[in-house]
Scaffold this active site. Structure first.
Site, PDB file in Angstrom:
ATOM      1  N   LYS A  13       0.848  -1.211   0.000  1.00 15.31           N
ATOM      2  CA  LYS A  13       0.000   0.000   0.000  1.00 15.31           C
ATOM      3  C   LYS A  13       0.882   1.259   0.000  1.00 15.31           C
ATOM      4  O   LYS A  13       0.683   2.166  -0.799  1.00 15.31           O
ATOM      5  CB  LYS A  13      -0.920   0.018   1.243  1.00 15.31           C
ATOM      6  CG  LYS A  13      -1.821  -1.199   1.359  1.00 15.31           C
ATOM      7  CD  LYS A  13      -2.717  -1.138   2.586  1.00 15.31           C
ATOM      8  CE  LYS A  13      -1.976  -1.206   3.912  1.00 15.31           C
ATOM      9  NZ  LYS A  13      -1.266  -2.477   4.175  1.00 15.31           N
ATOM     10  N   ARG A  88      -9.711   0.602   8.972  1.00 18.98           N
ATOM     11  CA  ARG A  88      -9.139  -0.685   9.326  1.00 18.98           C
ATOM     12  C   ARG A  88     -10.164  -1.632   9.922  1.00 18.98           C
ATOM     13  O   ARG A  88      -9.848  -2.768  10.234  1.00 18.98           O
ATOM     14  CB  ARG A  88      -8.104  -0.435  10.411  1.00 18.98           C
ATOM     15  CG  ARG A  88      -6.693  -0.490   9.891  1.00 18.98           C
ATOM     16  CD  ARG A  88      -5.837  -1.209  10.112  1.00 18.98           C
ATOM     17  NE  ARG A  88      -4.542  -1.570  10.187  1.00 18.98           N
ATOM     18  CZ  ARG A  88      -3.505  -1.022   9.631  1.00 18.98           C
ATOM     19  NH1 ARG A  88      -3.575   0.044   8.923  1.00 18.98           N
ATOM     20  NH2 ARG A  88      -2.350  -1.577   9.790  1.00 18.98           N
ATOM     21  N   ARG A 127      11.708  -5.593   5.054  1.00 18.17           N
ATOM     22  CA  ARG A 127      11.538  -4.153   4.803  1.00 18.17           C
ATOM     23  C   ARG A 127      12.546  -3.300   5.574  1.00 18.17           C
ATOM     24  O   ARG A 127      12.791  -3.521   6.745  1.00 18.17           O
ATOM     25  CB  ARG A 127      10.123  -3.720   5.206  1.00 18.17           C
ATOM     26  CG  ARG A 127       9.956  -2.195   5.175  1.00 18.17           C
ATOM     27  CD  ARG A 127       8.532  -1.738   5.269  1.00 18.17           C
ATOM     28  NE  ARG A 127       7.821  -2.354   6.365  1.00 18.17           N
ATOM     29  CZ  ARG A 127       6.489  -2.394   6.462  1.00 18.17           C
ATOM     30  NH1 ARG A 127       5.750  -1.847   5.510  1.00 18.17           N
ATOM     31  NH2 ARG A 127       5.920  -2.977   7.483  1.00 18.17           N
ATOM     32  N   ARG A 160      11.285  -1.338  11.051  1.00 17.86           N
ATOM     33  CA  ARG A 160      10.173  -0.967  11.927  1.00 17.86           C
ATOM     34  C   ARG A 160      10.092  -1.905  13.137  1.00 17.86           C
ATOM     35  O   ARG A 160      10.304  -3.105  13.006  1.00 17.86           O
ATOM     36  CB  ARG A 160       8.849  -1.020  11.140  1.00 17.86           C
ATOM     37  CG  ARG A 160       8.473   0.330  10.563  1.00 17.86           C
ATOM     38  CD  ARG A 160       7.333   0.279   9.582  1.00 17.86           C
ATOM     39  NE  ARG A 160       6.139  -0.417  10.038  1.00 17.86           N
ATOM     40  CZ  ARG A 160       5.015  -0.485   9.345  1.00 17.86           C
ATOM     41  NH1 ARG A 160       4.920   0.138   8.169  1.00 17.86           N
ATOM     42  NH2 ARG A 160       3.976  -1.158   9.797  1.00 17.86           N
ATOM     43  N   ARG A 171      -0.321  -9.030  13.430  1.00 14.18           N
ATOM     44  CA  ARG A 171      -0.867  -8.030  12.503  1.00 14.18           C
ATOM     45  C   ARG A 171      -1.670  -8.706  11.388  1.00 14.18           C
ATOM     46  O   ARG A 171      -2.720  -8.206  10.974  1.00 14.18           O
ATOM     47  CB  ARG A 171       0.262  -7.187  11.893  1.00 14.18           C
ATOM     48  CG  ARG A 171       0.798  -6.143  12.871  1.00 14.18           C
ATOM     49  CD  ARG A 171       2.155  -5.617  12.456  1.00 14.18           C
ATOM     50  NE  ARG A 171       2.167  -4.990  11.154  1.00 14.18           N
ATOM     51  CZ  ARG A 171       3.253  -4.878  10.387  1.00 14.18           C
ATOM     52  NH1 ARG A 171       4.413  -5.359  10.806  1.00 14.18           N
ATOM     53  NH2 ARG A 171       3.177  -4.279   9.230  1.00 14.18           N
TER      54      ARG A 171
HETATM   55  P1  AP5 Z   1       4.840  -1.584   1.967  1.00 16.79           P
HETATM   56  O1  AP5 Z   1       4.517  -0.755   0.781  1.00 16.79           O
HETATM   57  O2  AP5 Z   1       5.545  -0.969   3.115  1.00 16.79           O
HETATM   58  O3  AP5 Z   1       3.542  -2.380   2.460  1.00 16.79           O
HETATM   59  P2  AP5 Z   1       2.248  -1.858   3.200  1.00 16.79           P
HETATM   60  O4  AP5 Z   1       1.077  -2.481   2.530  1.00 16.79           O
HETATM   61  O5  AP5 Z   1       2.275  -0.368   3.321  1.00 16.79           O
HETATM   62  O6  AP5 Z   1       2.442  -2.570   4.594  1.00 16.79           O
HETATM   63  P3  AP5 Z   1       2.449  -2.008   6.072  1.00 16.79           P
HETATM   64  O7  AP5 Z   1       3.238  -2.984   6.905  1.00 16.79           O
HETATM   65  O8  AP5 Z   1       2.860  -0.575   6.126  1.00 16.79           O
HETATM   66  O9  AP5 Z   1       0.956  -2.125   6.432  1.00 16.79           O
HETATM   67  P4  AP5 Z   1       0.352  -2.177   7.795  1.00 16.79           P
HETATM   68  O10 AP5 Z   1      -1.053  -2.021   7.415  1.00 16.79           O
HETATM   69  O11 AP5 Z   1       0.667  -3.352   8.626  1.00 16.79           O
HETATM   70  O12 AP5 Z   1       1.056  -0.956   8.594  1.00 16.79           O
HETATM   71  P5  AP5 Z   1       0.558   0.479   9.009  1.00 16.79           P
HETATM   72  O13 AP5 Z   1       1.716   1.370   9.006  1.00 16.79           O
HETATM   73  O14 AP5 Z   1      -0.655   0.867   8.261  1.00 16.79           O
HETATM   74  O15 AP5 Z   1       5.740  -2.814   1.441  1.00 16.79           O
HETATM   75  C1  AP5 Z   1       6.276  -3.767   2.342  1.00 16.79           C
HETATM   76  C2  AP5 Z   1       7.673  -4.206   1.864  1.00 16.79           C
HETATM   77  O16 AP5 Z   1       7.546  -4.895   0.625  1.00 16.79           O
HETATM   78  C3  AP5 Z   1       8.669  -3.070   1.592  1.00 16.79           C
HETATM   79  O17 AP5 Z   1       9.954  -3.506   1.952  1.00 16.79           O
HETATM   80  C4  AP5 Z   1       8.593  -2.852   0.088  1.00 16.79           C
HETATM   81  O18 AP5 Z   1       9.793  -2.348  -0.436  1.00 16.79           O
HETATM   82  C5  AP5 Z   1       8.305  -4.262  -0.408  1.00 16.79           C
HETATM   83  N1  AP5 Z   1       7.495  -4.319  -1.623  1.00 16.79           N
HETATM   84  C6  AP5 Z   1       6.350  -3.615  -1.889  1.00 16.79           C
HETATM   85  N2  AP5 Z   1       5.855  -3.959  -3.090  1.00 16.79           N
HETATM   86  C7  AP5 Z   1       6.685  -4.932  -3.584  1.00 16.79           C
HETATM   87  C8  AP5 Z   1       6.710  -5.699  -4.789  1.00 16.79           C
HETATM   88  N3  AP5 Z   1       5.771  -5.552  -5.731  1.00 16.79           N
HETATM   89  N4  AP5 Z   1       7.694  -6.610  -4.963  1.00 16.79           N
HETATM   90  C9  AP5 Z   1       8.654  -6.754  -4.005  1.00 16.79           C
HETATM   91  N5  AP5 Z   1       8.703  -6.056  -2.861  1.00 16.79           N
HETATM   92  C10 AP5 Z   1       7.733  -5.161  -2.638  1.00 16.79           C
HETATM   93  O19 AP5 Z   1       0.086   0.227  10.525  1.00 16.79           O
HETATM   94  C11 AP5 Z   1       0.998  -0.072  11.554  1.00 16.79           C
HETATM   95  C12 AP5 Z   1       0.287  -0.120  12.897  1.00 16.79           C
HETATM   96  O20 AP5 Z   1      -0.269   1.168  13.202  1.00 16.79           O
HETATM   97  C13 AP5 Z   1      -0.919  -1.082  12.982  1.00 16.79           C
HETATM   98  O21 AP5 Z   1      -0.516  -2.386  13.296  1.00 16.79           O
HETATM   99  C14 AP5 Z   1      -1.757  -0.417  14.090  1.00 16.79           C
HETATM  100  O22 AP5 Z   1      -1.252  -0.715  15.360  1.00 16.79           O
HETATM  101  C15 AP5 Z   1      -1.553   1.061  13.820  1.00 16.79           C
HETATM  102  N6  AP5 Z   1      -2.573   1.609  12.913  1.00 16.79           N
HETATM  103  C16 AP5 Z   1      -2.359   2.145  11.669  1.00 16.79           C
HETATM  104  N7  AP5 Z   1      -3.510   2.540  11.110  1.00 16.79           N
HETATM  105  C17 AP5 Z   1      -4.489   2.259  12.016  1.00 16.79           C
HETATM  106  C18 AP5 Z   1      -5.902   2.416  12.011  1.00 16.79           C
HETATM  107  N8  AP5 Z   1      -6.538   2.927  10.945  1.00 16.79           N
HETATM  108  N9  AP5 Z   1      -6.576   1.999  13.108  1.00 16.79           N
HETATM  109  C19 AP5 Z   1      -5.964   1.487  14.175  1.00 16.79           C
HETATM  110  N10 AP5 Z   1      -4.625   1.292  14.237  1.00 16.79           N
HETATM  111  C20 AP5 Z   1      -3.891   1.675  13.174  1.00 16.79           C
HETATM  112 MG    MG Z   2       2.512   1.018   4.919  1.00 14.89          MG
END
Ligand code: AP5
Ligand code: MG
Length: 213
Positions: A13, A88, A127, A160, A171
């Protein structure tokens, strides 16, 4: 365009959002990034959020909704935005609809990025992110030229805190239980689109752009 990006942790994402903001000149609103900044700044909200995030659980709806509502009021959102990691759960999705109905600007599209589980694990454990410019790398798929140094700005790369195996499992479980049902939620509203999120980042981006038009 008012876009929600859906997809499991590691689906890409953030990676696709970074490319979309350049193409469409609209901001990315990542609740994860906003929360991590609060943690890094040591604010009271950050302190409260950190414990929850390190466990892989969801921060309370009240906190997250407050952050998003404030962010959506800013001028740069008038042309549209990309919501990444929000909503979420169904309560957040309903609250978002309420806010957007009030201002007469409903979501245009919810785009789901679909990736198989074994690949998600590698993407998350591999990552690395630049401390300075937030550019993302991956030790398995897209290494920086020099270990732990950002190709773009020379900043230091970090892992991270929630990208540890036990937290990743939690997660992914939370995603299945609370976030995956949003596919149906947006399907029923007639705004759900899906893209296969496996393979080359630029190829996925081209497919995304074709879907978004
Ligand atoms: P990346 O693009 O970073 O993936 P992502 O989908 O953004 O994954 P996240 O881990 O950021 O999602 P998440 O939902 O768990 O975390 P968030 O920060 O929202 O890509 C991942 C890796 O793959 C990278 O190394 C990239 O280079 C690689 N990659 C990407 N595409 C690729 C491809 N095509 N081929 C090869 N490699 C590739 O949330 C974190 C925490 O915050 C949650 O657990 C929660 O505690 C809190 N939180 C956040 N939002 C909320 C909410 N709305 N409500 C409540 N708690 C929340
Ligand atoms: Mg992300």
């Amino acid at each position: 365009m008012r876009l929600v990006l859906l997809g499991a942790p590691g689906a890409g994402k953030g990676t696709q959002a970074k490319k979309l903001i350049e193409k469409y000149s609209i901001p990315q609103i990542s609740t994860g990034d906003i929360l991590r900044k609060a943690v890094a700044d040591g604010t009271p909200l950050g302190k409260e959020a950190k414990a929850v995030m390190d466990k892989g659980e969801l921060v309370s709806d009240k906190i997250v909704l407050g952050l998003v509502e404030e962010r959506l009021k800013q001028d740069d959102c008038k042309k549209g935005y990309i919501l990444d990691g929000f909503p979420r759960n169904t309560a957040q999705a309903e609250a978002l609809d309420g806010i957007l109905t009030k201002i007469g600007a409903p979501l245009t599209v919810a785009l789901s990025v679909d990736v198989d589980m074994d690949i998600l694990l590698k993407r998350l454990t591999g990552r690395r992110t630049c401390k300075n410019c937030q550019q993302m790398y991956n030790v398995y798929f897209s290494k920086s030229a020099k270990e732990n140094v950002c190709d773009k700005c020379g900043g230091e790369l970090f892992q991270r805190d929630d990208d540890k195996e036990a937290t990743i499992k939690k997660r992914l479980d939370v995603y299945e239980a609370q976030t995956a049902p949003l596919m149906d939620y947006y399907k029923k509203k007639g705004i759900l689109k899906s893209v296969a999120g496996m393979g080359n980042i630029d190829e996925i981006f081209n497919k995304v752009c074709a879907l978004l038009g």
